[in-house]
Design a protein around this motif. Structure first.
Motif, PDB file in Angstrom:
ATOM      1  N   PHE A 265       0.890  -1.175  -0.114  1.00 47.86           N
ATOM      2  CA  PHE A 265       0.020   0.057  -0.043  1.00 47.86           C
ATOM      3  C   PHE A 265       0.796   1.172   0.091  1.00 47.86           C
ATOM      4  O   PHE A 265       1.875   1.344   0.753  1.00 47.86           O
ATOM      5  CB  PHE A 265      -1.074   0.106   1.027  1.00 47.86           C
ATOM      6  N   GLU A 266       0.721   2.356  -1.026  1.00 53.19           N
ATOM      7  CA  GLU A 266       1.455   3.359  -1.107  1.00 53.19           C
ATOM      8  C   GLU A 266       0.631   4.509  -1.198  1.00 53.19           C
ATOM      9  O   GLU A 266      -0.755   4.354  -1.672  1.00 53.19           O
ATOM     10  CB  GLU A 266       2.521   3.161  -2.192  1.00 53.19           C
ATOM     11  N   VAL A 267       1.266   5.678  -1.102  1.00 53.55           N
ATOM     12  CA  VAL A 267       0.605   6.936  -1.585  1.00 53.55           C
ATOM     13  C   VAL A 267       1.468   8.093  -2.294  1.00 53.55           C
ATOM     14  O   VAL A 267       2.796   7.658  -2.130  1.00 53.55           O
ATOM     15  CB  VAL A 267       0.299   7.897  -0.276  1.00 53.55           C
ATOM     16  N   MET A 268       1.023   8.520  -3.389  1.00 48.84           N
ATOM     17  CA  MET A 268       1.794   9.442  -4.410  1.00 48.84           C
ATOM     18  C   MET A 268       1.303  10.838  -4.158  1.00 48.84           C
ATOM     19  O   MET A 268       0.094  11.054  -4.187  1.00 48.84           O
ATOM     20  CB  MET A 268       1.681   8.958  -5.825  1.00 48.84           C
ATOM     21  N   LEU A 269       2.256  11.615  -3.796  1.00 50.91           N
ATOM     22  CA  LEU A 269       2.018  13.231  -3.669  1.00 50.91           C
ATOM     23  C   LEU A 269       2.603  13.747  -4.811  1.00 50.91           C
ATOM     24  O   LEU A 269       3.683  13.407  -5.370  1.00 50.91           O
ATOM     25  CB  LEU A 269       2.422  13.714  -2.648  1.00 50.91           C
ATOM     26  N   GLU A 270       1.855  14.640  -5.722  1.00 59.65           N
ATOM     27  CA  GLU A 270       2.400  15.627  -6.716  1.00 59.65           C
ATOM     28  C   GLU A 270       2.261  17.054  -6.346  1.00 59.65           C
ATOM     29  O   GLU A 270       1.185  17.423  -6.307  1.00 59.65           O
ATOM     30  CB  GLU A 270       2.036  15.020  -7.924  1.00 59.65           C
ATOM     31  N   ASP A 271       3.477  17.713  -6.314  1.00 58.68           N
ATOM     32  CA  ASP A 271       3.431  19.211  -6.046  1.00 58.68           C
ATOM     33  C   ASP A 271       3.084  19.972  -7.414  1.00 58.68           C
ATOM     34  O   ASP A 271       2.988  19.357  -8.426  1.00 58.68           O
ATOM     35  CB  ASP A 271       4.655  19.543  -5.530  1.00 58.68           C
ATOM     36  N   ALA A 272       3.084  21.195  -7.169  1.00 59.48           N
ATOM     37  CA  ALA A 272       2.919  22.148  -8.406  1.00 59.48           C
ATOM     38  C   ALA A 272       3.969  22.015  -9.482  1.00 59.48           C
ATOM     39  O   ALA A 272       3.575  22.645 -10.644  1.00 59.48           O
ATOM     40  CB  ALA A 272       2.787  23.693  -7.960  1.00 59.48           C
TER      41      ALA A 272
END
Length: 225
Positions: free
Chosen positions: A92-99
């Motif tokens: 189980f993972e999470v991806m965050l993407e910034d501006a």
């Protein structure tokens, strides 16, 4: 809590499930890992920087990654915000993407693609602290995480995301199709405490809980809404 229409882009099979994981609903959505997903029309209340998101999943190993619930890439800006997913490793993972389109992958280190039910959740605070949960317990914690971009009006998606790692030409296509079953996806515009996440895992989502901005029991049983 706001009520949002949910459009099934492809009609998905609904399956009766035993209550083997405490509070699995009587119907769940099954995704083929190839093309099926749910699209929820964009709303300004969808959380970006500060959020908690959760779902019950019964996952199989995806072809690449399998998105559970996602605020994917905007067709104009190319920015996405966050995605809860099952990695090809089965974690189980999470991806965050910034501006700036900088993608950050955070792993729970916990294998969930074993074709049994698991409750997964993730929260991010305004200070950048991120906690990943599996079956109501803390699996991993991080600090100083990417600030998810708020520059996206992409529909929320369940069972896929829009775009890939690295900026594709617009409009970004649906990708990372989830293989398995998803039930009770939900999201809040605040950070739930460890005890609150455990309560959700054990007792289900309280529709009147503070900060709840989206909750989909997926109980309809038929049709496209």
């Amino acid at each position: 809590m706001r009520q949002f229409p949910t459009t099934l882009v492809t009609l998905l099979a609904l399956c009766a499930e035993p209550a083997e994981a405490q509070l699995i609903c009587s119907n769940v959505l099954e995704f083929d890992g190839l093309s099926q997903f749910v699209s929820v029309p964009y709303d300004a209340s969808f959380p970006t920087e500060v959020f908690t998101a959760s779902a019950w999943i019964r996952a199989q190993i995806p072809n690449k990654r399998g998105a559970i619930i996602s605020r994917g890439e905007d067709a104009i800006t190319g920015n996405s915000s966050w995605t809860l997913l099952v990695a090809q490793s089965g974690f189980f993972e999470v991806m965050l993407e910034d501006a700036n389109d900088d993608n950050q992958i955070l792993s729970s280190g916990t294998f969930v693609a074993d074709d049994t039910w698991h409750h997964v959740a993730a929260s991010r605070s305004a200070a950048g602290a991120m906690t990943l949960y599996v079956d109501g317990l803390v699996a991993a914690q991080f600090s100083g995480t990417n600030v998810p971009s708020s520059n996206t009006q992409r529909n929320l998606s369940i069972g896929c995301t829009y775009g890939v790692i690295g900026p594709p030409p617009p409009p970004p296509p649906p990708a990372w199709f989830f293989k398995g079953r998803i039930d009770q996806p939900a999201m809040w515009d605040l950070v739930l405490s460890d005890d609150e996440v455990r309560t959700v895992a054990l007792r289900g989502v309280d529709p009147l809980s503070s900060g709840l901005v989206g909750y989909w029991p997926l109980e309809e049983g038929a049709g496209q809404v």
